[in-house]
Every structure is written in structure tokens, then in C-alpha cells.
Design an enzyme around this catalytic site. Structure first.
Site, PDB file in Angstrom:
ATOM      1  N   HIS A 159     -82.913  94.260  28.967  1.00  0.00           N
ATOM      2  CA  HIS A 159     -81.853  93.796  28.073  1.00  0.00           C
ATOM      3  C   HIS A 159     -80.461  94.125  28.617  1.00  0.00           C
ATOM      4  O   HIS A 159     -80.193  95.253  29.023  1.00  0.00           O
ATOM      5  CB  HIS A 159     -82.027  94.475  26.703  1.00  0.00           C
ATOM      6  CG  HIS A 159     -80.863  94.298  25.781  1.00  0.00           C
ATOM      7  ND1 HIS A 159     -79.971  95.310  25.497  1.00  0.00           N
ATOM      8  CD2 HIS A 159     -80.440  93.214  25.094  1.00  0.00           C
ATOM      9  CE1 HIS A 159     -79.054  94.864  24.650  1.00  0.00           C
ATOM     10  NE2 HIS A 159     -79.306  93.604  24.387  1.00  0.00           N
ATOM     11  N   LYS A 167     -79.790  82.122  20.080  1.00  0.00           N
ATOM     12  CA  LYS A 167     -80.066  82.964  18.916  1.00  0.00           C
ATOM     13  C   LYS A 167     -80.625  82.129  17.770  1.00  0.00           C
ATOM     14  O   LYS A 167     -80.196  80.988  17.543  1.00  0.00           O
ATOM     15  CB  LYS A 167     -78.783  83.662  18.467  1.00  0.00           C
ATOM     16  CG  LYS A 167     -78.164  84.566  19.525  1.00  0.00           C
ATOM     17  CD  LYS A 167     -78.994  85.814  19.764  1.00  0.00           C
ATOM     18  CE  LYS A 167     -78.293  86.789  20.696  1.00  0.00           C
ATOM     19  NZ  LYS A 167     -79.012  88.055  20.840  1.00  0.00           N
TER      20      LYS A 167
END
Length: 377
Positions: free
Chosen positions: A308, A177
Site C-alpha cells: 500500500h 474507489k
């Protein structure tokens, strides 16, 4: 040959609250938009026919929306009783129109997803085939990358340790991230992880929609040096024009689409040229039926596919995609099921079990907070 028609006899839905081992944060938390994620709410649908065939599907929500998802699923579940489970496309439309006043995206179609996935699972089980084979598999194993070890709430030393563990398990790539308020901190983190992995391991970054167009351009160009597989969600999920301009200006592919809640929203994204990797989420777009529409358009445009979350579903769909495909490894949902997916040489293997190849674990039963079965008759 005599054709026989089976009918749906019972439909049940259950609401599960899955606690995470520890709270996790991405850029949405660090920028004050959301709170740390502590659990995943899931709605499971089980469909049983008069002939005794079963199908299992699920949808999910993070942070908010789980009770609403479950409530709407309960409302529309009776629409399936007495129907032929083979008519999946027609039943998808029936369920959507049963809640038409809620719209045809967002929570309304996400509630449909659990039933649609259960119907596809049932169809593949009836055929005695893994879902990927029923759809027409292009590969028996799909390259996979890990995300759950790379959150911003984790110190970089822990991210490096998690990456080593993932690679040792047979996972092929690592995603971390980014999107912190301090862009320099992001770059230091990426440089540290890339240096640790070396150039031979595919690496991705995910900004979770935190940059504006100018920031995304500047950081995207700086990230070119790290030879990333893609930059994920650099901009707001609905900014198709901005994503298209960014994708055209960078060598690194742009990936986006996970937040979209319908095939129509993905159509706008794809036709705008907004991504090299499209990232639909079957539970979010309304199930496998609309997901297949997204797949067909993405393939027509020559794009790559990286669904996802929910690897238990998306492994089968990625295996059935003609072009380049990845599957996202998240271990969060594993405690809910008795089975485990096999990882080998950087790939996730399609199980040989019929359907999705899943059955609920005792822990899933313990985390179930409510259950509803459509009354007979």
C-alpha cells in the site's frame, strides 16, 4: 580480511506537512467516518555514521497522528547513537522496547519505521546496490497500477481522463474507489470505467472497509462480470474471518492489509486465508524488517503481494518478492524528492541508484515545520 565496525554518529528527524493539490474523499468520507484528506504528515529520519555513510527513511500519517508520530520518533532517536548500523534487526527491537509502554503496534511501531527504513537504505548504499538488489531482486520492473486518479470526490469524467493520462505515462492498471452509500451508484461507476478501459486493462476497486459481510457478498458477486484484478478492503480491516469467507465465495481475489500496524496482525490475516493479495505498508508495520516477515509468510502461503502507498519504498520490496507482485502508483509524494521513478510498458522500473535512490527536494525543506537532531555526547 579485516572487519571494521562503523558506528552511528548523528540521528535527525524532521516533521513535514505535504499539502495535496486538492482535497480527496473515499468511502470513509462519504459515509461520515472521516473528513476529506487535505495533506499528508511525514516524519523523515536521517542517520549518519562515523565513516560518513548516510541513510534516509520516512513514515507518514493521514488526517491525524502526525505530531504524535514525530514526538515518539524524537523520544527514541537517541537509542541509535553509537550503535552499529549493520545490526538492523537488533536495533528494531531496541527501538520498539524503548517505547514498550506504548505497545508493539500502532503509533509506537510506526515511529520506528522511519529509522528502520533509513538503516536499510544506509546498508544498501554502503553496498553500492539498489535496495531491491541487496534484498535479492526477482525482477527489475514491477507491474503498477494508479490509485490517486480514482477517488470518489472526482466526477467519473475526471476519473476517465485521469485513467487515460496514467496509461499514457506507462502505468499498467487502474484502481477506483467504491463503497458509496448507494451501491447502485458504485456499480454504474465501475461499469463506466470498465467500458472505457476495455477488458485488456487490469482494473481494481477499493471499498475502504465500508461494507458489512452480507453487502460485500452481494456486491462482490455482481462485480464478477467486470473481471477485476481484485476487490480491496471490502470489510473492516480486522475482520479476518469475514474476509476469509468472502474470499472463498468469490472468483475475484480479495485484497486487504493496508491498515494493519504490525507483522503479527498480518499473520492472523494470512493464516485465516483472508486474502489472495496481501497489502502490507512498510511505514505502518514498523519498517522493512517486519515487512520482510510478512513477505516470507505470504510467499509460504502462495499469495500475491500489492503493498500500500509509498511506492518509493515498496517498489524495491515488491521487486524482491518471489510471487506475483504489484506496486501502487501514487504521485502525492513525488514533490518531496529530487528523483522520479521510471514507468515503462505498464511497469515501474527499479532505479539503479544505491539504496532507495532518494534525496529530499527543496520543496520538502520548505514544507518542513520542525527538525530535531540528537545532541552529541
Amino acid at each position: 580480511m579485516t572487519l571494521t565496525t562503523d558506528r552511528i554518529a548523528t540521528v535527525s528527524v524532521s516533521f513535514v506537512r505535504l499539502p495535496l493539490p486538492e482535497p480527496v474523499s473515499d468511502a470513509k468520507v462519504l459515509t461520515g467516518r472521516q473528513r476529506p484528506l487535505v495533506e499528508v504528515a511525514l516524519v523523515f529520519a536521517r542517520i549518519v555514521t562515523e565513516a560518513g555513510l548516510t541513510g534516509l527513511g520516512f513514515g507518514y500519517a493521514k488526517r491525524a497522528g502526525g505530531p504524535g508520530l514525530y514526538a515518539h520518533a524524537r523520544e527514541i532517536a537517541p537509542e541509535l547513537i553509537g550503535e552499529d548500523p549493520s545490526d538492523i534487526g537488533r536495533l528494531w527491537h531496541k527501538l520498539v522496547w524503548a517505547g514498550a509502554s506504548m505497545g508493539r503496534s500502532g503509533l509506537a511501531v510506526q515511529a520506528v519505521a522511519a529509522f528502520d527504513i533509513a538503516l536499510w537504505d544506509l546498508k544498501a548504499r554502503r553496498a553500492g546496490l539498489p535496495l531491491a538488489k541487496l534484498l535479492g531482486a526477482h525482477r527489475s520492473a514491477v507491474p503498477c497500477y494508479n490509485t490517486s486518479g480514482g477517488f470518489l470526490s472526482m466526477p467519473v469524467e475526471q476519473v476517465l481522463e485521469n485513467a487515460d493520462t496514467a496509461l499514457a505515462r506507462g502505468i499498467g492498471g487502474i484502481k477506483i474507489k467504491v463503497g458509496q452509500p448507494d451501491a447502485a451508484a458504485d456499480l454504474r461507476r465501475v461499469e463506466r470505467v470498465r467500458g472505457h478501459l476495455g477488458d485488456g486493462v487490469p482494473m481494481m476497486v477499493d471499498a475502504n472497509q465500508q461494507w458489512d459481510r452480507v453487502t460485500a457478498q452481494r456486491i462482490g458477486r455482481t462485480l464478477e462480470q467486470f473481471q477485476l484484478a481484485w476487490i480491496e478492503e471490502p470489510l473492516d480491516a480486522y475482520d479476518a474471518e469475514g474476509h476469509a469467507a468472502l474470499a472463498a465465495s468469490l472468483v475475484t481475489p480479495v485484497a486487504t492489509g493496508e491498515m494493519l500496524t504490525g507483522a503479527e496482525e498480518h499473520t492472523r490475516l494470512i493464516e485465516a486465508g483472508a486474502a489472495g493479495f496481501v497489502q502490507p505498508d512498510a511505514p505502518r508495520v514498523g519498517g522493512i524488517t517486519p515487512f520482510l516477515r510478512v513477505m516470507a509468510l505470504a510467499d509460504h502461503k502462495g499469495l500475491s503481494l500489492a503493498p500500500h502507498f509509498a511506492m518509493e519504498i515498496h517498489l524495491h520490496l515488491a521487486a524482491a518478492y518471489p510471487g506475483t507482485a504489484w506496486v501502487e502508483h501514487f504521485d502525492w509524494l513525488e514533490p518531496l524528492f529530487q528523483e522520479r521513478l521510471e514507468l515503462r510498458d505498464g511497469r515501474m522500473c527499479v532505479p539503479d541508484r544505491p539504496g532507495l535512490g532518494l534525496s529530499l527536494s527543496d520543496r520538502a525543506m520548505a514544507w518542513t515545520v520542525d527538525r530535531y537532531e540528537v545532541p552529541a555526547g
